[in-house]
Design a protein around this motif. Sequence first.
Motif, PDB file in Angstrom:
ATOM      1  N   LYS A   1     -91.071 -40.856  31.223  1.00  0.00           N
ATOM      2  CA  LYS A   1     -92.263 -41.446  30.587  1.00  0.00           C
ATOM      3  C   LYS A   1     -91.878 -42.586  29.645  1.00  0.00           C
ATOM      4  O   LYS A   1     -92.602 -43.569  29.530  1.00  0.00           O
ATOM      5  N   ALA A   2     -90.730 -42.438  28.977  1.00  0.00           N
ATOM      6  CA  ALA A   2     -90.275 -43.467  28.045  1.00  0.00           C
ATOM      7  C   ALA A   2     -89.540 -44.600  28.772  1.00  0.00           C
ATOM      8  O   ALA A   2     -89.111 -45.554  28.137  1.00  0.00           O
ATOM      9  N   ARG A   3     -89.402 -44.468  30.076  1.00  0.00           N
ATOM     10  CA  ARG A   3     -88.682 -45.441  30.905  1.00  0.00           C
ATOM     11  C   ARG A   3     -87.243 -45.643  30.432  1.00  0.00           C
ATOM     12  O   ARG A   3     -86.714 -46.743  30.463  1.00  0.00           O
ATOM     13  N   ASP A   4     -86.635 -44.535  29.998  1.00  0.00           N
ATOM     14  CA  ASP A   4     -85.236 -44.541  29.574  1.00  0.00           C
ATOM     15  C   ASP A   4     -84.372 -44.255  30.807  1.00  0.00           C
ATOM     16  O   ASP A   4     -84.165 -43.105  31.180  1.00  0.00           O
ATOM     17  N   GLU A   5     -83.905 -45.314  31.424  1.00  0.00           N
ATOM     18  CA  GLU A   5     -83.192 -45.203  32.703  1.00  0.00           C
ATOM     19  C   GLU A   5     -81.890 -44.408  32.572  1.00  0.00           C
ATOM     20  O   GLU A   5     -81.581 -43.583  33.430  1.00  0.00           O
ATOM     21  N   LEU A   6     -81.140 -44.644  31.511  1.00  0.00           N
ATOM     22  CA  LEU A   6     -79.858 -43.954  31.319  1.00  0.00           C
ATOM     23  C   LEU A   6     -80.065 -42.444  31.202  1.00  0.00           C
ATOM     24  O   LEU A   6     -79.444 -41.669  31.931  1.00  0.00           O
TER      25      LEU A   6
END
Length: 151
Positions: free
Chosen positions: A17-22
């Motif tokens: 949801k936070a678009r935190d790819e790592l």
Amino acid sequence: MTTLKEQLQEDLTAAIKARDELRSSTIRLTLAAVTSEEVAGKTKRELSDDEVLKVIAREAKKRREAAEAFDTAGRAESAAQERAEGEVLAQYLPKQLSDEELAAIVAEAVAASGATGPQGMGAVMKLVKPKVEGLAEGGRVAAAVRAALAG
């Protein structure tokens, strides 16, 4: 209370949801390793939190070793990526023992076993292993025991 696997799944959802790819890719790979461990063997089973911790520790160790290999090969960007993934996994692992704490546990075990010299390493390791399980990597423990017996 949620299990560690449920916590990983909740954190994966939050990272997506936070678009935190790592974070999302690292947690996704770790959950895949957990699922793989669950279906290994003759019957599918649910892993306990301790078993999930072992899987996470194994994944973190893979990241450290890969970062070292990339450094040796001169691929700094890939090494940095592996270290960043290792830091994400470290958040789920218990705090590692400091060198001083590990040395104190090893010294106590050496005194209890009465071991002298390298031939007593097995006896000392047998006493130390249960105390540091999950709190110190095996290689660090072995090096500390070796150092204590040598000098």
